[in-house]
Design an enzyme around this catalytic site. Sequence first.
Site, PDB file in Angstrom:
ATOM      1  N   ARG A 167     -25.895  -1.850   7.149  1.00  0.00           N
ATOM      2  CA  ARG A 167     -25.415  -3.223   7.012  1.00  0.00           C
ATOM      3  C   ARG A 167     -25.876  -4.256   8.037  1.00  0.00           C
ATOM      4  O   ARG A 167     -26.020  -5.228   7.844  1.00  0.00           O
ATOM      5  CB  ARG A 167     -24.138  -3.385   6.678  1.00  0.00           C
ATOM      6  CG  ARG A 167     -23.583  -4.724   6.441  1.00  0.00           C
ATOM      7  CD  ARG A 167     -22.235  -4.851   5.930  1.00  0.00           C
ATOM      8  NE  ARG A 167     -22.206  -4.662   4.228  1.00  0.00           N
ATOM      9  CZ  ARG A 167     -21.447  -4.545   3.601  1.00  0.00           C
ATOM     10  NH1 ARG A 167     -20.225  -5.222   4.059  1.00  0.00           N
ATOM     11  NH2 ARG A 167     -21.568  -4.393   2.249  1.00  0.00           N
TER      12      ARG A 167
ATOM     13  N   GLU B 185     -19.266  -5.448  10.319  1.00  0.00           N
ATOM     14  CA  GLU B 185     -20.169  -4.834  11.128  1.00  0.00           C
ATOM     15  C   GLU B 185     -21.267  -5.710  11.888  1.00  0.00           C
ATOM     16  O   GLU B 185     -21.590  -5.529  12.785  1.00  0.00           O
ATOM     17  CB  GLU B 185     -20.855  -3.655  10.455  1.00  0.00           C
ATOM     18  CG  GLU B 185     -19.818  -2.420   9.977  1.00  0.00           C
ATOM     19  CD  GLU B 185     -19.002  -2.961   8.743  1.00  0.00           C
ATOM     20  OE1 GLU B 185     -19.097  -3.848   8.095  1.00  0.00           O
ATOM     21  OE2 GLU B 185     -18.072  -1.942   8.376  1.00  0.00           O
TER      22      GLU B 185
ATOM     23  N   LYS C 110       0.889  -1.237   0.051  1.00  0.00           N
ATOM     24  CA  LYS C 110      -0.011  -0.049  -0.012  1.00  0.00           C
ATOM     25  C   LYS C 110       0.900   1.377   0.090  1.00  0.00           C
ATOM     26  O   LYS C 110       1.831   1.238   0.664  1.00  0.00           O
ATOM     27  CB  LYS C 110      -0.773  -0.102   1.204  1.00  0.00           C
ATOM     28  CG  LYS C 110      -2.087   0.743   1.262  1.00  0.00           C
ATOM     29  CD  LYS C 110      -3.114   0.339   2.172  1.00  0.00           C
ATOM     30  CE  LYS C 110      -4.402   1.013   2.079  1.00  0.00           C
ATOM     31  NZ  LYS C 110      -5.656   0.240   2.914  1.00  0.00           N
TER      32      LYS C 110
HETATM   33  C1  LIG Z   1     -18.889  -2.376   5.091  1.00  0.00           C
HETATM   34  C2  LIG Z   1     -17.564  -1.316   5.259  1.00  0.00           C
HETATM   35  N1  LIG Z   1     -17.311  -0.979   6.267  1.00  0.00           N
HETATM   36  C3  LIG Z   1     -15.960  -0.239   6.244  1.00  0.00           C
HETATM   37  C4  LIG Z   1     -15.437   0.401   5.215  1.00  0.00           C
HETATM   38  C5  LIG Z   1     -14.314   1.330   5.260  1.00  0.00           C
HETATM   39  N2  LIG Z   1     -13.256   0.714   4.397  1.00  0.00           N
HETATM   40  C6  LIG Z   1     -12.941   1.371   3.368  1.00  0.00           C
HETATM   41  S1  LIG Z   1     -11.931   0.780   2.690  1.00  0.00           S
HETATM   42  C7  LIG Z   1     -11.193  -0.215   4.058  1.00  0.00           C
HETATM   43  C8  LIG Z   1     -10.047  -1.232   4.166  1.00  0.00           C
HETATM   44  C9  LIG Z   1     -10.085  -1.964   3.021  1.00  0.00           C
HETATM   45  O1  LIG Z   1      -9.349  -2.629   3.061  1.00  0.00           O
HETATM   46  P1  LIG Z   1      -8.747  -3.833   1.739  1.00  0.00           P
HETATM   47  O2  LIG Z   1     -10.073  -4.366   1.241  1.00  0.00           O
HETATM   48  O3  LIG Z   1      -7.686  -4.678   2.283  1.00  0.00           O
HETATM   49  O4  LIG Z   1      -8.346  -2.818   0.644  1.00  0.00           O
HETATM   50  P2  LIG Z   1      -6.891  -1.829   0.702  1.00  0.00           P
HETATM   51  O5  LIG Z   1      -7.443  -0.290   0.920  1.00  0.00           O
HETATM   52  O6  LIG Z   1      -6.043  -2.473   1.766  1.00  0.00           O
HETATM   53  O7  LIG Z   1      -6.409  -1.863  -0.883  1.00  0.00           O
HETATM   54  C10 LIG Z   1     -12.560   0.011   5.012  1.00  0.00           C
HETATM   55  C11 LIG Z   1     -12.423  -0.481   6.473  1.00  0.00           C
HETATM   56  C12 LIG Z   1     -16.288   0.030   4.121  1.00  0.00           C
HETATM   57  N3  LIG Z   1     -15.847   0.641   2.854  1.00  0.00           N
HETATM   58  N4  LIG Z   1     -17.412  -0.395   3.909  1.00  0.00           N
END
Ligand SMILES: Cc1ncc(C[n+]2csc(CCOP(=O)(O)OP(=O)(O)O)c2C)c(N)n1
Length: 606
Positions: free
Chosen positions: A381, A353, A268
């Site tokens: 959700r 969640e 990242k």
């Molecule tokens: C249901 C939900 N909960 C929380 C989030 C907030 N959120 C956005 S991106 C993220 C992390 C995503 O991690 P990953 O899938 O590993 O993608 P990366 O950013 O590391 O590429 C979170 C918790 C969300 N988008 N959707």
Amino acid sequence: MIPAELNQLASDIREFLIEKVSRTGGHLGPNLGVVELTIAVHRVFQSPRDVVLFDTGHQSYVHKILTGRADQFDLLRQRDGISGYPNRRESEHDVIENSHASTALSWADGVSRGFSLTGQSQRHVVAVVGDGALTGGMSWEALNNLSPESDRNLVIVVNDNERSYSPTIGGLATYLTTLRASKEYVRIVGRGERMLHNTPVVGKYIYGTLHGMKKGIKDMVAPQGMFEDLGFKYLGPIDGHDIAAMEKTLQMAKEFGAPVIVHAITEKGRGYTPAIEDIAEKFHAVGIVDPATGKPLKASAPSWTNVFSEEITQIGRENSKVVAITAAMLGPTGLDKFSQNFPDRTIDVGIAEQHAVTSAAGLAYAGVHPVIAIYSTFLNRAFDQLLLDVALHNAGVTFVLDRAGITGDDGPSHHGIWDLALTGIVPNMRVGAPRDGARLKEILRECVSIENAPSMVRFPKGAVPADIPAVERILGADLLHRADSKKVLLISIGAMAGMALEVAKIAKERSIDITVVDPVWVKPISPAVIAMCADYATVVVLEDGIKHAGIASAISESLRDAGIDCTLHSIGVPLEFIEHSKRNEILEDLEITPAAIVQQIAGWIS
Ligand SMILES: Cc1ncc(C[n+]2csc(CCOP(=O)(O)OP(=O)(O)O)c2C)c(N)n1
């Protein structure tokens, strides 16, 4: 393109992302991590004939650049500009209009099954899912449904950067680490890939042979073999920044003709020192920053989140029964400070969640008081869990909803406009909407003291205003401004108080008397507020959630039940999906500004 040209393309895209996103704000770290991976996907698959799905969608900038939208990045997340997530109106290459995590594999299941049923099975489906999004229950429901025996052309690319915002934790993260750590495995699989690449006809049969060999190796070095035990063909781990390796692997996966998991290891924030050095979040999401240093160009004012962060930590010191829960958003929800002080009483459940809410019901049963800190939009959700696991069981669980109301740049799925309507129909639930930091603290403390029912405090994104003192408190409701006559009563919900007082001031200049009251608790609504309605000719409710089934509706029902006949008007968010734009621009569009509200009230009373 030769390898050197591809590497140059990747480096140009990185430079472009840093330059553009530092000016608009957005998800810089995640996109810097998927540059090569996305190039490889687009070289091996033919979008839009093949469907490319990005889970969560925040990492789709490179996809946008490669599908003809580079010239629109000056308006990324701005009014009339491109969205920060995939968007069907923007391009035929975008399918899911997301932002909520862990949905891509279900989409992939649906699309690929639909293709099979409609004679389009030659079209491939590629789902790119992060290790964070893979912690969400929906991902596993989808994996369970993606029959490995099927002949679906489906490739799941696990973009494993070891992080959600902060490092991904839990059993799945441990499992991915085990696979990653298998250095020997990488080397042997690499040799296997080269062997396969040199074979003229790469088909299911040959792949199967390789697969058998790989399975043996895997059993040696990664005995769990979870993906394979679930029935998936697994390829990896692959260096997600090596375009050639990614292309080869994706090509193999493409030709296999059944669901395949490609495990890509990425970094990242790749290639951008300020992101790499950001230990906490690797520039997951940034505001406007200096591209050279990554430092914000404007210092940010104290926020609602900061007030919550301090107060919950103080409450944690006073009450050892308080346990904090986050769904992979420790920093953004302000729970980081609590976790530093009480690591044993902080639970990060991953992007889960629904699990968080039901698990909180269990914690409450066991005698602790869980405080779930979550963005308003993500509570949607877990509605069923709130209703039937928490409320039905009279569980003392506190919900802290940040980013309530119109949020702005992140678009339709990120506005926190549903929580008041949703919690309004949960029996026994108490809901408080603070107008300022002092009320936030007060409501939070009361929530934590409620042992036999769910309670919630909800507040918006951004800077917290100076405290707004009450003229008088009547049965829990705060009178904020008393006008000379009893013509118009303006009931202001939560953070709308500042605007309501501005409305009263402007209206006064036009000789319109407006009294302003803040119920503080909106569920149940103070009887004082209902009683006041009877005294005024016109009542107006100002809220930042959907008007349909919101607080105005609840008040109107209470008035009806009490037999009070008064004219009630509602100012709030219409039942529509609201596009991305700055919060104030959206409020202007919706006529939720002091001047526009005075104008509406003047019309109603004339
Ligand atoms: C249901 C939900 N909960 C929380 C989030 C907030 N959120 C956005 S991106 C993220 C992390 C995503 O991690 P990953 O899938 O590993 O993608 P990366 O950013 O590391 O590429 C979170 C918790 C969300 N988008 N959707």
